[in-house]
Design a protein around this motif. Structure first.
Motif, PDB file in Angstrom:
ATOM      1  N   ASP A 150      63.744 -22.224 -44.904  1.00  0.00           N
ATOM      2  CA  ASP A 150      63.722 -21.041 -45.787  1.00  0.00           C
ATOM      3  C   ASP A 150      62.860 -21.332 -47.005  1.00  0.00           C
ATOM      4  OD1 ASP A 150      65.318 -22.636 -47.526  1.00  0.00           O
ATOM      5  OD2 ASP A 150      67.105 -21.957 -46.447  1.00  0.00           O
ATOM      6  N   ASP A 151      62.853 -20.373 -47.945  1.00  0.00           N
ATOM      7  CA  ASP A 151      61.994 -20.513 -49.122  1.00  0.00           C
ATOM      8  C   ASP A 151      62.560 -21.487 -50.147  1.00  0.00           C
ATOM      9  OD1 ASP A 151      64.125 -18.929 -49.767  1.00  0.00           O
ATOM     10  OD2 ASP A 151      62.963 -17.553 -51.027  1.00  0.00           O
ATOM     11  N   GLU A 152      63.786 -21.966 -49.927  1.00  0.00           N
ATOM     12  CA  GLU A 152      64.394 -22.911 -50.857  1.00  0.00           C
ATOM     13  C   GLU A 152      64.143 -24.363 -50.450  1.00  0.00           C
ATOM     14  OE1 GLU A 152      68.493 -21.976 -51.268  1.00  0.00           O
ATOM     15  OE2 GLU A 152      68.130 -20.037 -52.224  1.00  0.00           O
ATOM     16  N   THR A 153      63.522 -24.560 -49.279  1.00  0.00           N
ATOM     17  CA  THR A 153      63.241 -25.923 -48.819  1.00  0.00           C
ATOM     18  C   THR A 153      62.190 -26.568 -49.708  1.00  0.00           C
ATOM     19  OG1 THR A 153      63.712 -25.280 -46.527  1.00  0.00           O
ATOM     20  CG2 THR A 153      62.485 -27.323 -46.870  1.00  0.00           C
ATOM     21  N   ASP A 154      62.443 -27.801 -50.102  1.00  0.00           N
ATOM     22  CA  ASP A 154      61.507 -28.541 -50.960  1.00  0.00           C
ATOM     23  C   ASP A 154      60.329 -29.009 -50.090  1.00  0.00           C
ATOM     24  OD1 ASP A 154      60.123 -30.196 -52.654  1.00  0.00           O
ATOM     25  OD2 ASP A 154      61.905 -31.247 -53.400  1.00  0.00           O
ATOM     26  N   MET A 155      59.172 -28.358 -50.234  1.00  0.00           N
ATOM     27  CA  MET A 155      58.018 -28.666 -49.387  1.00  0.00           C
ATOM     28  C   MET A 155      57.424 -30.036 -49.698  1.00  0.00           C
ATOM     29  SD  MET A 155      58.121 -26.252 -47.359  1.00  0.00           S
ATOM     30  CE  MET A 155      56.658 -26.647 -46.407  1.00  0.00           C
ATOM     31  N   LYS A 156      57.650 -30.512 -50.952  1.00  0.00           N
ATOM     32  CA  LYS A 156      57.182 -31.868 -51.263  1.00  0.00           C
ATOM     33  C   LYS A 156      57.948 -32.902 -50.442  1.00  0.00           C
ATOM     34  CE  LYS A 156      55.525 -30.997 -55.964  1.00  0.00           C
ATOM     35  NZ  LYS A 156      55.655 -31.365 -57.397  1.00  0.00           N
ATOM     36  N   GLU A 157      59.253 -32.664 -50.261  1.00  0.00           N
ATOM     37  CA  GLU A 157      60.065 -33.560 -49.441  1.00  0.00           C
ATOM     38  C   GLU A 157      59.671 -33.465 -47.969  1.00  0.00           C
ATOM     39  OE1 GLU A 157      62.288 -35.892 -50.147  1.00  0.00           O
ATOM     40  OE2 GLU A 157      61.822 -35.599 -52.269  1.00  0.00           O
ATOM     41  N   VAL A 158      59.302 -32.230 -47.572  1.00  0.00           N
ATOM     42  CA  VAL A 158      58.835 -32.048 -46.189  1.00  0.00           C
ATOM     43  C   VAL A 158      57.596 -32.905 -45.944  1.00  0.00           C
ATOM     44  CG1 VAL A 158      57.886 -30.417 -44.535  1.00  0.00           C
ATOM     45  CG2 VAL A 158      59.808 -29.731 -45.999  1.00  0.00           C
ATOM     46  N   ARG A 163      54.748 -37.718 -43.753  1.00  0.00           N
ATOM     47  CA  ARG A 163      53.856 -38.875 -43.953  1.00  0.00           C
ATOM     48  C   ARG A 163      54.581 -40.208 -43.806  1.00  0.00           C
ATOM     49  NH1 ARG A 163      48.811 -37.621 -45.744  1.00  0.00           N
ATOM     50  NH2 ARG A 163      48.492 -35.505 -46.580  1.00  0.00           N
ATOM     51  N   SER A 164      55.914 -40.172 -43.810  1.00  0.00           N
ATOM     52  CA  SER A 164      56.666 -41.420 -43.619  1.00  0.00           C
ATOM     53  C   SER A 164      56.640 -41.897 -42.169  1.00  0.00           C
ATOM     54  CB  SER A 164      58.117 -41.229 -44.079  1.00  0.00           C
ATOM     55  OG  SER A 164      58.822 -40.364 -43.192  1.00  0.00           O
ATOM     56  N   ILE A 165      56.162 -41.023 -41.281  1.00  0.00           N
ATOM     57  CA  ILE A 165      56.048 -41.399 -39.861  1.00  0.00           C
ATOM     58  C   ILE A 165      54.827 -42.306 -39.718  1.00  0.00           C
ATOM     59  CG2 ILE A 165      55.718 -40.564 -37.510  1.00  0.00           C
ATOM     60  CD1 ILE A 165      56.962 -37.898 -38.471  1.00  0.00           C
ATOM     61  N   ILE A 184      58.189 -17.724 -48.030  1.00  0.00           N
ATOM     62  CA  ILE A 184      58.244 -18.983 -47.290  1.00  0.00           C
ATOM     63  C   ILE A 184      56.820 -19.492 -47.057  1.00  0.00           C
ATOM     64  CG2 ILE A 184      58.975 -20.108 -45.152  1.00  0.00           C
ATOM     65  CD1 ILE A 184      61.144 -17.963 -44.896  1.00  0.00           C
ATOM     66  N   LYS A 185      56.642 -20.787 -47.224  1.00  0.00           N
ATOM     67  CA  LYS A 185      55.357 -21.425 -46.952  1.00  0.00           C
ATOM     68  C   LYS A 185      55.535 -22.532 -45.910  1.00  0.00           C
ATOM     69  CE  LYS A 185      53.463 -20.606 -51.578  1.00  0.00           C
ATOM     70  NZ  LYS A 185      52.881 -21.237 -52.789  1.00  0.00           N
ATOM     71  N   LYS A 186      54.525 -22.713 -45.110  1.00  0.00           N
ATOM     72  CA  LYS A 186      54.541 -23.795 -44.121  1.00  0.00           C
ATOM     73  C   LYS A 186      53.599 -24.903 -44.570  1.00  0.00           C
ATOM     74  CE  LYS A 186      50.878 -21.765 -41.233  1.00  0.00           C
ATOM     75  NZ  LYS A 186      50.505 -21.245 -39.898  1.00  0.00           N
ATOM     76  N   GLU A 211      65.721 -32.762 -39.567  1.00  0.00           N
ATOM     77  CA  GLU A 211      66.295 -31.436 -39.325  1.00  0.00           C
ATOM     78  C   GLU A 211      66.810 -30.749 -40.587  1.00  0.00           C
ATOM     79  OE1 GLU A 211      70.573 -33.271 -37.851  1.00  0.00           O
ATOM     80  OE2 GLU A 211      69.204 -32.396 -36.410  1.00  0.00           O
ATOM     81  N   ASP A 212      67.009 -31.477 -41.656  1.00  0.00           N
ATOM     82  CA  ASP A 212      67.445 -30.844 -42.901  1.00  0.00           C
ATOM     83  C   ASP A 212      66.320 -30.045 -43.543  1.00  0.00           C
ATOM     84  OD1 ASP A 212      69.948 -31.919 -42.624  1.00  0.00           O
ATOM     85  OD2 ASP A 212      69.551 -33.656 -43.910  1.00  0.00           O
ATOM     86  N   PHE A 213      65.066 -30.412 -43.223  1.00  0.00           N
ATOM     87  CA  PHE A 213      63.918 -29.752 -43.836  1.00  0.00           C
ATOM     88  C   PHE A 213      63.096 -28.907 -42.854  1.00  0.00           C
ATOM     89  CE2 PHE A 213      64.518 -33.805 -46.179  1.00  0.00           C
ATOM     90  CZ  PHE A 213      64.849 -33.286 -47.416  1.00  0.00           C
ATOM     91  N   VAL A 214      63.040 -29.363 -41.634  1.00  0.00           N
ATOM     92  CA  VAL A 214      62.082 -28.790 -40.678  1.00  0.00           C
ATOM     93  C   VAL A 214      62.785 -27.927 -39.645  1.00  0.00           C
ATOM     94  CG1 VAL A 214      60.315 -29.296 -38.947  1.00  0.00           C
ATOM     95  CG2 VAL A 214      60.532 -30.748 -40.989  1.00  0.00           C
TER      96      VAL A 214
END
Length: 225
Positions: A150-158, A163-165, A184-186, A211-214
Motif C-alpha cells: 500500500d501507500d504506507e509501505t516504506d519504499m526505502k526499506e523495500v 539490494r541486500s540480496i 502508491i509507487k512501485k 513479505e512485509d514490504f513486497v
C-alpha cells in the motif's frame, strides 16, 4: 636407332617388339608417327607378330582423310622406334642420374613423420592459444517492478531489502520510484546477471520473501548483453 626397313621380316619383328607394351608409336593417341610407319609397311605383318598385327589392324580401321587430321608432324621413318646409339646412351645416363637422386627407402616414412610432427605442433599451439582465451560469459540486463502492499509501505526499506540480496553473478544497478495509483509507487530496479548463475525465478522468489514490504514482482524488461 629408330626403325629400319619394316618391309622386311626383321624390320617387322623390330616393330612388333616395340609395340609389345604400346598402343601407338608415340604417346597415347594416334598421331602422324603412326601414319608414317603405317604407310611404310607393304602389308599386314605375319600372324606370329601379333603386336604389330594388332596395331596394323587398328590403323586400317581409319580412313586416310581422318588419319591426316591426327596431331603431330611427319618425320622420316628412322626418327621413330627404339632409341639407340649415342642418343640411347645419353638417355640411359640421364635415367641413371635420376635414379641416383631418388631415395627409394624411407623417403615416404620421413615425409609422413614430418607431417605428423607438424600436425601435432599446430594442435598443441592451438590448444595453448585456446586455453589462454577467456570464455565468453552470457549476461542479461533485467528490470524488475517491485510492488508494495500500500501507500504506507516504506519504499526505502523495500529498496534496501532488494539490494541486500547478494549472490555470485548478480550486480544491482539503478532504481527509481514509479507512480502506480492512489498514491502508491512501485520500485523499478535494474540488475545485470550471469545467465548460468542467476535467473528470474531466483530473483522473484528472493524479493517476495520480504513479505512485509513486497506484494509482487514483475519482470519489466529482459535483454541479453
Amino acid at each position: 636407332m629408330g626403325f629400319g626397313n619394316i618391309k622386311t621380316k626383321d624390320g617387322q619383328k623390330q616393330l612388333n617388339d616395340f609395340l609389345a607394351d604400346r598402343s601407338y608409336i608415340e604417346g597415347y593417341v594416334p598421331s602422324q608417327a603412326d601414319v608414317v610407319v603405317f604407310e611404310a609397311l607393304s602389308g599386314a605383318p605375319p600372324a606370329d607378330l601379333f603386336h604389330a598385327l594388332r596395331w596394323f589392324k587398328h590403323m586400317s580401321s581409319y580412313k586416310k582423310p581422318e588419319m591426316q587430321s591426327w596431331p603431330g608432324v611427319k618425320q622420316p621413318l628412322g626418327n621413330y622406334g627404339p632409341k639407340g646409339g649415342a642418343a640411347a646412351a645419353a638417355a640411359d645416363s640421364d635415367d641413371d642420374d635420376d635414379d641416383d637422386d631418388i631415395d627409394l627407402f624411407g623417403s615416404d616414412d620421413e615425409a609422413d613423420a614430418a607431417a605428423e610432427k607438424l600436425k601435432e605442433e599446430r594442435l598443441a599451439a592451438y590448444a595453448a592459444k585456446k586455453s589462454k582465451k577467456p570464455a565468453l560469459i552470457a549476461k542479461s540486463m533485467i528490470i524488475l517492478d517491485v510492488k508494495p502492499w500500500d501507500d504506507e509501505t516504506d519504499m526505502k526499506e523495500v529498496e534496501k531489502s532488494v539490494r541486500s540480496i547478494v549472490t555470485d553473478g548478480l550486480v544491482w544497478g539503478t532504481s527509481k520510484l514509479v507512480p502506480l495509483a492512489y498514491g502508491i509507487k512501485k520500485l523499478q530496479i535494474s540488475c545485470v546477471v550471469e545467465d548460468d548463475k542467476v535467473g528470474t525465478d531466483f530473483l522473484e522468489e528472493s524479493i517476495t520473501a520480504f513479505e512485509d514490504f513486497v506484494q509482487s514482482v514483475d519482470v519489466a524488461a529482459f535483454n541479453k548483453i
